[in-house]
Design an enzyme around this catalytic site. Structure first.
Site, PDB file in Angstrom:
ATOM      1  N   THR A  49       0.871  -1.180   0.000  1.00 11.99           N
ATOM      2  CA  THR A  49       0.000   0.000   0.000  1.00 11.99           C
ATOM      3  C   THR A  49       0.902   1.222   0.000  1.00 11.99           C
ATOM      4  O   THR A  49       2.120   1.076   0.019  1.00 11.99           O
ATOM      5  CB  THR A  49      -0.889   0.047   1.252  1.00 11.99           C
ATOM      6  OG1 THR A  49      -0.070   0.395   2.371  1.00 11.99           O
ATOM      7  CG2 THR A  49      -1.538  -1.303   1.511  1.00 11.99           C
ATOM      8  N   CYS A  50       0.305   2.415   0.029  1.00 12.61           N
ATOM      9  CA  CYS A  50       1.187   3.579  -0.021  1.00 12.61           C
ATOM     10  C   CYS A  50       1.957   3.764   1.291  1.00 12.61           C
ATOM     11  O   CYS A  50       2.948   4.468   1.327  1.00 12.61           O
ATOM     12  CB  CYS A  50       0.426   4.834  -0.408  1.00 12.61           C
ATOM     13  SG  CYS A  50      -1.078   5.059   0.513  1.00 12.61           S
ATOM     14  N   ARG A  52       2.859   0.979   3.354  1.00 12.06           N
ATOM     15  CA  ARG A  52       3.649  -0.203   3.751  1.00 12.06           C
ATOM     16  C   ARG A  52       3.824  -1.183   2.598  1.00 12.06           C
ATOM     17  O   ARG A  52       2.990  -1.266   1.693  1.00 12.06           O
ATOM     18  CB  ARG A  52       3.016  -0.905   4.945  1.00 12.06           C
ATOM     19  CG  ARG A  52       1.647  -1.502   4.659  1.00 12.06           C
ATOM     20  CD  ARG A  52       1.062  -2.171   5.882  1.00 12.06           C
ATOM     21  NE  ARG A  52       0.734  -1.174   6.891  1.00 12.06           N
ATOM     22  CZ  ARG A  52       1.330  -1.073   8.069  1.00 12.06           C
ATOM     23  NH1 ARG A  52       2.283  -1.909   8.404  1.00 12.06           N
ATOM     24  NH2 ARG A  52       0.975  -0.145   8.921  1.00 12.06           N
ATOM     25  N   HIS A  99       1.764  -9.028  14.293  1.00 11.10           N
ATOM     26  CA  HIS A  99       1.952  -7.879  13.404  1.00 11.10           C
ATOM     27  C   HIS A  99       0.844  -7.825  12.349  1.00 11.10           C
ATOM     28  O   HIS A  99       0.233  -6.781  12.140  1.00 11.10           O
ATOM     29  CB  HIS A  99       3.329  -7.948  12.735  1.00 11.10           C
ATOM     30  CG  HIS A  99       3.579  -6.830  11.770  1.00 11.10           C
ATOM     31  ND1 HIS A  99       3.795  -5.538  12.203  1.00 11.10           N
ATOM     32  CD2 HIS A  99       3.599  -6.793  10.422  1.00 11.10           C
ATOM     33  CE1 HIS A  99       3.950  -4.762  11.145  1.00 11.10           C
ATOM     34  NE2 HIS A  99       3.818  -5.498  10.049  1.00 11.10           N
ATOM     35  N   GLU A 114      -8.507   3.619  10.755  1.00 11.46           N
ATOM     36  CA  GLU A 114      -9.031   3.799   9.395  1.00 11.46           C
ATOM     37  C   GLU A 114      -9.402   2.427   8.829  1.00 11.46           C
ATOM     38  O   GLU A 114      -8.871   1.416   9.239  1.00 11.46           O
ATOM     39  CB  GLU A 114      -8.001   4.527   8.511  1.00 11.46           C
ATOM     40  CG  GLU A 114      -6.626   3.905   8.522  1.00 11.46           C
ATOM     41  CD  GLU A 114      -6.330   3.141   7.258  1.00 11.46           C
ATOM     42  OE1 GLU A 114      -7.194   3.127   6.386  1.00 11.46           O
ATOM     43  OE2 GLU A 114      -5.245   2.562   7.171  1.00 11.46           O
ATOM     44  N   GLN A 116      -9.523   1.494   5.511  1.00 12.52           N
ATOM     45  CA  GLN A 116      -9.038   1.140   4.180  1.00 12.52           C
ATOM     46  C   GLN A 116      -8.136  -0.089   4.187  1.00 12.52           C
ATOM     47  O   GLN A 116      -8.203  -0.920   3.297  1.00 12.52           O
ATOM     48  CB  GLN A 116      -8.265   2.330   3.623  1.00 12.52           C
ATOM     49  CG  GLN A 116      -8.530   2.574   2.175  1.00 12.52           C
ATOM     50  CD  GLN A 116      -7.710   3.757   1.686  1.00 12.52           C
ATOM     51  OE1 GLN A 116      -7.113   4.491   2.461  1.00 12.52           O
ATOM     52  NE2 GLN A 116      -7.683   3.927   0.401  1.00 12.52           N
ATOM     53  N   GLN A 120      -7.453  -3.506   1.845  1.00  9.08           N
ATOM     54  CA  GLN A 120      -6.170  -3.733   1.160  1.00  9.08           C
ATOM     55  C   GLN A 120      -5.591  -5.105   1.508  1.00  9.08           C
ATOM     56  O   GLN A 120      -5.075  -5.805   0.636  1.00  9.08           O
ATOM     57  CB  GLN A 120      -5.186  -2.620   1.519  1.00  9.08           C
ATOM     58  CG  GLN A 120      -5.550  -1.296   0.844  1.00  9.08           C
ATOM     59  CD  GLN A 120      -4.864  -0.107   1.479  1.00  9.08           C
ATOM     60  OE1 GLN A 120      -4.499  -0.140   2.656  1.00  9.08           O
ATOM     61  NE2 GLN A 120      -4.687   0.957   0.712  1.00  9.08           N
ATOM     62  N   GLY A 189     -10.176  33.408   1.090  1.00  7.18           N
ATOM     63  CA  GLY A 189      -8.764  33.168   1.322  1.00  7.18           C
ATOM     64  C   GLY A 189      -8.398  31.866   0.640  1.00  7.18           C
ATOM     65  O   GLY A 189      -9.152  31.335  -0.168  1.00  7.18           O
ATOM     66  N   GLY A 191      -5.475  28.258   0.984  1.00  5.75           N
ATOM     67  CA  GLY A 191      -4.782  27.407   1.945  1.00  5.75           C
ATOM     68  C   GLY A 191      -5.236  25.976   1.787  1.00  5.75           C
ATOM     69  O   GLY A 191      -6.331  25.704   1.310  1.00  5.75           O
TER      70      GLY A 191
END
Lengths: 427, 297
Positions: A49-50, A52, A99, A114, A116, A120, A189, A191
């Site tokens: 994944t992004c 791990r 783990h 989370e 997601q 995955q 504004g 940001g």
């Protein structure tokens, strides 16, 4: 037969290393089949994944281990080992299981709780299963991991409550407005935070966007991106009444929006509610405005307070999740050790009987004229003695396997009698 | 004693009671109080409730409004029905905890009336009974639901304003949804109230059931007042800058007037009320006797 996982994640490696070791969706099948070809009858799953990259593997002869997995990483990605070896973590057996359970339950994620990662891990497992690179052990392991994660999500508060400022802002919006398709979002504004909130709102169906910025071109760029309209900064007060949601984040040292302006806007809107979000420091919106009927004003501290509260809830739930995971890890290890205890006990038996036979062979020449039936008595007696000695450890071993702790038991027995599997000695 | 038919109602109340516990429980601890079980309780309760009313109607060949007990049960049935329909149409699971808590309390209270011998005074022509009482009851049930929605609105509004978010914050829907539904239930109830009042007026004039001065009957006056207040609310909401909080507050005030219309005539001794049947028998009174004991629902 050991279970290994090696990998890197957002805590151990910067993105530059992670992206080099990551597997693309099409790369995973290639990697899996080359891995199982190099290590026949091994099992492997790749999770990429992004945040791990991890490989879970096991082989009956322990040819899959930390070193060989590292070599595989290095060879597959064409990256020398030294480049990433400092960032790699390696877990074996019970730690590998724990783990994976932690990862799947999103306790190891950047944003704890989370959801997601569950999808995955499921996908990683399904990919491996469809390529038949998983066997008895990894099937059992991953199915249990997914179940643990599901029961943790359902049974604890770990994934309840939003934990980012922008999602909290959207949560407030959702509790005020039912439908965003006819609502207008007014960004004052610029940001990152403003944009993030806007992005979330657009995802929720918001269509009309207005942007005002001191720098008109900047306003135009953001407005164009969301097919909205840019408004001259000096004229923003004339457009307040059109907005259902105002997100303000200017660098102005004073209030940009005043009470009477909002009071007039509400009047013009015939009492239709307004949501004002003030992300700026110093504040852009006069706090007095919150006293106006049907106006809901939140500043950055209000949002942050809710974020912190939700974080606290998650932290409190962490212990509960750990307990659930520990129990499930134990259950898995009991199953896993039962798989291992059978071979270990036959190893022990062979070891003792080999010693017995060696001794008998040494004894035979010394008793030259012994009758055949007498010799058989001696052999029989030796075998009975060995079997009696082995009976108890074997029985206890099976019990241990059922109740957990079989692994340590087998290791102790092996150490005690100096039994080493030929591949164990490599470690 | 409670007979076997009445025990059906007791059964319904029992299920409503369980439902209330489950509905409120699920707000705080969803894992212990499943929504599915709550739905089962409320639907079973509603089935028993309607079975009870149908049996009563078949037995008396009349609408189940001939005693104070019956009309209370009928009224409560309509409230649950409207709430359940609203809940499913608008996907609003948070409505029923509020409604069912209130309905259950009233149901339990109405059990106390189960043995009463209060019957509706006056000779009720079936046609007028249907065009007068059913619309008014339905209208009142809709107003009750709108009242409960207003309470939900104000609760949610307070949480958003004071930034003090409790367990209810997540389960209550958006202000806009609640505002919308308040409006819908009121606009549903108002025409029904109008029909009921008009048909009641025609009935009173044509049958002379309330005497010559029918318009001075407290219930008639209060009914007209209720109508005016709701008409004003509709007018304000449509015309002026009158949204959200103010509408919710006025809806609550309006509902108090609805309650007053129920209870008021009883205090004032109206002819438009439930009378004690044993007294009727004793005195053999004409229908417009003023001196008898009257209880108004």
């Amino acid at each position: 037969m050991n279970l290994h996982t090696i990998g890197i994640n957002h805590k151990t490696a910067p993105v530059e290393i992670r992206e080099k070791l990551a597997f693309s969706a099409s790369g995973i099948p290639v990697a899996l089949s080359s891995l199982t070809q190099s290590f026949p009858s091994s099992e492997a799953v790749i999770l990429s994944t992004c945040n791990r990259v991890e490989i879970y593997g096991t082989s009956p002869d322990n040819s899959l281990n930390k070193e060989t997995l590292m070599d595989f990483f290095s060879a597959f990605h064409g990256l020398p080992k030294e480049r990433f070896s400092d960032h790699i973590y390696h877990y074996q057996n019970i730690n590998a299981v724990r783990h994976l359970f932690f990862v799947t339950s999103s306790l190891d994620s950047m944003v704890v709780g989370e959801s997601q990662i569950l999808a995955q891990v499921k996908e990683a497992y399904m990919t491996a299963a469809s390529l038949e690179t998983t066997g008895n052990i990894l099937n059992q392991l991953f199915q249990r991991a997914l179940n643990v994660a599901k029961s943790i999500h359902a049974g604890t508060e770990i994934s309840k409550g939003k934990v980012s400022v922008s999602s909290i802002a959207v949560e407030f919006a959702v509790k005020i407005f039912r439908d965003f398709s006819d609502k207008t979002v007014f960004i004052i504004g610029a940001g990152e935070m403003c944009e993030l909130v806007l992005k979330h709102l657009v995802e929720h169906g918001a269509k009309a966007v207005m942007v005002a910025n001191r720098n008109y071109d900047k306003a135009k760029v953001l407005a164009d991106e969301y097919e909205g309209k840019a408004i001259k900064y000096d004229l923003l007060r004339d457009h307040l009444f059109e907005a259902d949601i105002i997100i303000s984040s200017t660098a102005a040292p004073h209030y940009v929006i005043h009470t009477d302006q909002i009071r007039n806007a509400i009047k013009a809107r015939r009492g239709n509610p307004m949501l004002l979000i003030d992300i700026a420091v110093p504040r852009d919106i006069n706090p007095e405005i919150s006293k106006v009927d049907n106006v809901y004003l939140y500043n950055i501290d209000d949002l942050q307070t809710v974020v912190n509260k939700n974080m606290d809830v998650r932290e409190k739930e962490f212990k509960k999740c750990q307990d659930i995971i520990n129990k499930e890890v134990e259950n898995f290890m009991a199953w896993f050790e039962e798989l291992k205890i059978g071979p270990a006990i036959s190893q022990l038996r062979t070891h003792f009987h080999n010693i017995g036979e060696e001794e008998l062979e040494r004894l035979r020449p010394k008793l030259r004229n012994i009758a055949q039936d007498e010799w058989e008595h001696i052999v029989y007696s030796m075998q009975r003695t060995l079997n009696k000695i082995l009976h108890k450890p074997a029985r206890v071993g099976k019990e241990k396997a059922k109740n957990g702790g079989g692994y340590q038991y087998v290791e102790t027995i092996k150490n005690l009698f100096g039994i080493h599997h030929k591949d164990d000695s490599k470690k | 004693m409670i007979n076997s038919i009445q025990s059906i109602f007791i059964g319904a109340v029992f299920f409503y009671f369980l439902d209330s516990i489950w509905e409120i429980g699920s707000i705080f601890r969803l894992e212990k109080f499943s929504k599915r079980l709550a739905n089962f309780f409320i639907l079973t309760g509603l089935c028993l409730h309607s079975a009870f009313l149908i049996i009563l109607s078949i037995k008396s060949k009349n609408l189940p409004i001939s005693t104070l007990f019956e009309s209370s049960v009928f009224f409560l049935f309509l409230i649950v029905l409207i709430a359940v329909i609203t809940k499913y149409i608008y996907k609003l699971p948070s409505l029923t905890p509020f409604v069912m808590a209130i309905v259950t309390v009233f149901c339990i209270a109405s059990i106390a009336l189960i043995r009463n011998d209060l019957i509706l005074s006056g000779d009720l022509a079936k046609f007028w009974q249907i065009v007068h009482i059913i619309p008014i009851f339905l209208g009142y049930a809709a107003f009750t639901v709108s009242f409960i929605l207003s309470i939900m609105y104000l609760t949610q509004e307070r949480q958003l304003k004071t930034k003090n978010f409790g367990s209810l914050f997540n389960s209550l829907p958006s202000l806009e949804t609640l505002d919308n539904l308040m409006w819908k239930t009121i606009t549903f109830g108002f025409p029904l109230l109008t029909i009921g009042l008009v048909s009641g007026t025609i009935w009173a004039k044509s049958s002379n059931i309330l005497g010559e001065l029918w318009y001075l009957d407290p219930k008639v006056l209060l009914g007209a007042f209720t109508w005016l207040v709701y008409a004003a609310l509709l007018h304000l909401r449509l015309g002026a800058a009158f949204h959200g909080t103010k509408v919710a507050c006025v809806t609550i005030a309006c509902f108090i007037i609805v309650l007053l219309t129920f209870v008021g005539p009883f205090l004032m001794g109206s002819k438009h009320a439930y009378v004690n049947s044993s007294i009727i028998l004793e005195q053999k009174i004409p229908p417009d006797d003023v001196g008898m004991a009257k209880i108004e629902f």
